[in-house]
Scaffold this active site. Sequence first.
Site, mmCIF file in Angstrom:
data_model
loop_
_atom_site.group_PDB
_atom_site.id
_atom_site.type_symbol
_atom_site.label_atom_id
_atom_site.label_comp_id
_atom_site.label_asym_id
_atom_site.label_seq_id
_atom_site.Cartn_x
_atom_site.Cartn_y
_atom_site.Cartn_z
ATOM 1 N N LYS A 3 1.198 4.129 -2.895
ATOM 2 C CA LYS A 3 0.856 5.525 -2.620
ATOM 3 C C LYS A 3 2.055 6.445 -2.856
ATOM 4 O O LYS A 3 1.898 7.574 -3.325
ATOM 5 C CB LYS A 3 0.318 5.671 -1.197
ATOM 6 C CG LYS A 3 -1.013 4.946 -0.957
ATOM 7 C CD LYS A 3 -2.123 5.447 -1.856
ATOM 8 C CE LYS A 3 -3.493 4.896 -1.468
ATOM 9 N NZ LYS A 3 -4.558 5.372 -2.357
ATOM 10 N N TYR B 67 0.846 -1.204 0.000
ATOM 11 C CA TYR B 67 0.000 0.000 0.000
ATOM 12 C C TYR B 67 0.880 1.253 0.000
ATOM 13 O O TYR B 67 0.668 2.183 -0.781
ATOM 14 C CB TYR B 67 -0.899 -0.050 1.234
ATOM 15 C CG TYR B 67 -1.923 1.052 1.352
ATOM 16 C CD1 TYR B 67 -3.158 0.944 0.729
ATOM 17 C CD2 TYR B 67 -1.666 2.196 2.104
ATOM 18 C CE1 TYR B 67 -4.113 1.942 0.851
ATOM 19 C CE2 TYR B 67 -2.610 3.200 2.229
ATOM 20 C CZ TYR B 67 -3.834 3.071 1.604
ATOM 21 O OH TYR B 67 -4.770 4.068 1.724
#
Length: 269
Positions: free
Chosen positions: A162, A158
């Site tokens: 990002k 994640y």
Amino acid sequence: MGMGDRLAGKVAIVTGAGSGIGRTTAIRFATEGAKVGCADRDRDGLNTTVEEIQSSGGQAVACEVDVTDEKLVEQMVAETTNAFGAVTVLYSNAGIAGSGNAGDLTLAEWEKVIAVNLTAVWLSSRACLPGMIEAGGGSIINQASVGGLIGIPGIASYAAAKAGVIGLTRQMAVEYGPLKIRVNAICPGTVPTPLVEKTYMEKGGFAATSAAGADATYEEILEGSAQRYPIGRLGMTEEIAAFALYLASDESAWTTGAIVPIDGGFTAA
Ligand code: NAD
């Protein structure tokens, strides 16, 4: 909330509009006069958002789409353009949770999170660029995360996705600034939504590493997390939508390449 005109004349796409931050933002955009292409893979969630917009007099179209599918993303832009005209605002917000430390992830888990949280952001931008160039400009808002700015244990894929979104945002800001297409990223701190519940409660997820301990309930983890925020509480979807609205509007005409934490001071601490 009453009707406003901060986005009058604009056509926007919001991905991930079937839940959480995306739903709140799609509704807010419509309330401010935008015509909104609401995109999500969750048909029921999508319908709820579109009905809410239409029942309060706003204009919206539902685009059922998996944003990792190149063809469907092109179709999403075509459907919105056919309904309302050239898309001049894109909020790439759709995303999924990604739990696990770097050493514990399978390649398939890694690739899935990168596909939805990073590759789809690029695909959506690419599909909107021709229309924005023809229209003489636009605003692309990418959903990053505080996880793209600092290390937080247990979210390796994640965080990498990002951080990639942040790099893509800066890159596209310099590539397309001369064409009056602005590209900015929002980095929210924790805003309780279904995604956060999944992140916190997934096996090997944040719960395992949180101060509240591995057996903590969701509420206990939220409570513990809130204490790490200088403002003393977690965020609300409306507070992210309010900033997305600013970036979508002409009020932010000189703002591009900005990477903005909306996080109650979390990354300042
Ligand atoms: P959410 O789960 O409530 O909403 C996400 C939506 O994206 C869902 O409706 C889901 O169906 C949709 N979606 C997921 N994969 C998709 C796909 N492949 N194609 C189409 N739609 C898809 O989550 P949320 O918290 O509102 O998250 C929205 C964005 O904000 C995500 O990018 C997330 O990473 C980011 N974010 C959230 C927080 C937070 O604390 N909630 C913090 C930082 C960043």
